[in-house]
Enzyme design. Structure first.
Site, PDB file in Angstrom:
ATOM      1  N   LEU A 148      24.520  10.781  11.886  1.00  0.00           N
ATOM      2  CA  LEU A 148      24.950  10.279  10.580  1.00  0.00           C
ATOM      3  C   LEU A 148      24.398   8.873  10.318  1.00  0.00           C
ATOM      4  O   LEU A 148      24.093   8.135  11.258  1.00  0.00           O
ATOM      5  CB  LEU A 148      26.474  10.303  10.511  1.00  0.00           C
ATOM      6  CG  LEU A 148      27.053  11.726  10.641  1.00  0.00           C
ATOM      7  CD1 LEU A 148      28.542  11.692  10.930  1.00  0.00           C
ATOM      8  CD2 LEU A 148      26.766  12.528   9.380  1.00  0.00           C
TER       9      LEU A 148
ATOM     10  N   LYS B  34      21.471   0.949  22.437  1.00  0.00           N
ATOM     11  CA  LYS B  34      20.584   1.425  21.366  1.00  0.00           C
ATOM     12  C   LYS B  34      20.286   0.327  20.357  1.00  0.00           C
ATOM     13  O   LYS B  34      19.145   0.145  19.910  1.00  0.00           O
ATOM     14  CB  LYS B  34      21.229   2.621  20.657  1.00  0.00           C
ATOM     15  CG  LYS B  34      20.530   3.054  19.360  1.00  0.00           C
ATOM     16  CD  LYS B  34      19.112   3.530  19.617  1.00  0.00           C
ATOM     17  CE  LYS B  34      18.350   3.794  18.315  1.00  0.00           C
ATOM     18  NZ  LYS B  34      18.929   4.870  17.510  1.00  0.00           N
TER      19      LYS B  34
ATOM     20  N   LYS C 220      19.990  -1.764   8.548  1.00  0.00           N
ATOM     21  CA  LYS C 220      21.314  -1.405   9.054  1.00  0.00           C
ATOM     22  C   LYS C 220      21.413  -1.642  10.556  1.00  0.00           C
ATOM     23  O   LYS C 220      22.368  -2.257  11.043  1.00  0.00           O
ATOM     24  CB  LYS C 220      21.610   0.058   8.716  1.00  0.00           C
ATOM     25  CG  LYS C 220      22.988   0.552   9.145  1.00  0.00           C
ATOM     26  CD  LYS C 220      22.966   1.307  10.460  1.00  0.00           C
ATOM     27  CE  LYS C 220      22.244   2.632  10.336  1.00  0.00           C
ATOM     28  NZ  LYS C 220      22.273   3.407  11.616  1.00  0.00           N
TER      29      LYS C 220
END
Length: 293
Positions: A67, A172, A241
């Protein structure tokens, strides 16, 4: 084909090729995405399309999510008609990049309903997802990880980074911050070199034989910038983001992030000026625009 279906929610740029690999290996799949176009290919390959995240979680013991941001992830996992209300689901495998705080919040909420979370963000781009060459940063309880470990081998190389959901997210984000910062400074260096009369291919060969080589010079520039295709498959908006989440995580740990904040500012300005849906490799064009005489 295996009898027990798997669930997959979010079959966009990264989720679709990963879901396709599961189908190609004989797994039955129940999928959901808000974008009908994203569902078409997988439906044609035999996946069953659900009407909601809850329907996926009613059908599959193991549900994957891929997502785009923390808000959507939390809504899909814990919101009305979400995974938390599913009757069959026992393990959520989150492949998204949403940050450790969102991952921990979702894991805690699902655990109240006896649903384990395996935090498993991925790195390697859409090409790696298609080829099964991703790097997977996996964090979760060993017993939960053991139940999905063989599935992970279909996606790429697996690194067990911890037992707490959120640890994979932190690694990550650090990885993505390094990668996108390297691409930004490489863009500036190559624009300067070309303006100074250097041949870009010669620059590439020399840098990759020396101490300046990095992920951008070894992969993104030779494959997507120098050929002029600009098709790595990851939008600038997603870079913004990810690097924003990374900076927030690092600052929460007490790290000042002088260079990280500079890179974040560069990417955000590029998105605002020329559009966030462009491929990240098109940052070179923005830097060229800033460098006109």
């Amino acid at each position: 084909m295996t009898d027990q279906p798997l669930g997959f929610i979010g079959v966009g740029i990264m989720g679709r090729p990963m879901a396709r690999r599961l189908l190609e290996k004989g797994h039955s799949l129940v999928i959901f995405d808000k974008d009908p176009a994203a569902l078409a290919e997988l439906s044609g390959l035999g996946a069953r399309v659900a009407d909601s995240a809850r329907e996926v979680a009613d059908s599959a013991k193991i549900v994957f999510t891929s997502l785009p941001n923390p808000a959507i992830f939390k809504a899909v996992a814990l919101g009305p008609d979400g995974i938390v209300e599913g009757k069959a689901v026992r393990i959520l495998v989150d492949l998204s990049t949403v940050g450790s705080r969102a991952e921990q919040e979702v894991a805690a909420g699902l655990l109240k309903h006896d649903i384990q979370t395996v935090d498993a963000p991925i790195s390697g781009g859409a090409a790696g997802a298609s080829k099964g060459t991703l790097a997977m940063m996996v964090a979760g309880k060993p017993e939960a990880v053991a139940q999905v470990r063989e599935l992970f081998d279909l996606f790429g190389k697996v690194f067990i980074v911890g037992e707490q959901p959120g640890q994979g997210q932190l690694l990550k984000l650090l990885n993505n911050m390094l990668s996108t910062t390297a691409f930004a400074i490489t863009s500036e260096a190559f624009v300067a070199g070309v303006k100074g009369g250097l041949d870009p291919q010669v620059m590439m060969d020399v840098i990759n034989a020396g101490s300046g080589k990095n992920g951008a010079t070894l992969d993104k520039f030779p494959k997507h910038v120098l050929p002029g295709t600009f098709d790595f498959g990851f939008p600038i908006s997603s870079v913004c983001k990810d690097i924003g989440l990374a900076i927030e995580e690092c600052q929460a740990l007490g790290v000042p992030m002088w260079l990280g904040n500079s890179a974040r500012q560069l990417w955000n300005v590029a998105a605002q000026q020329d559009g966030g849906e462009r491929d990240l490799t098109e940052l070179v064009r923005t830097v060229e625009g800033w460098s006109q005489d």
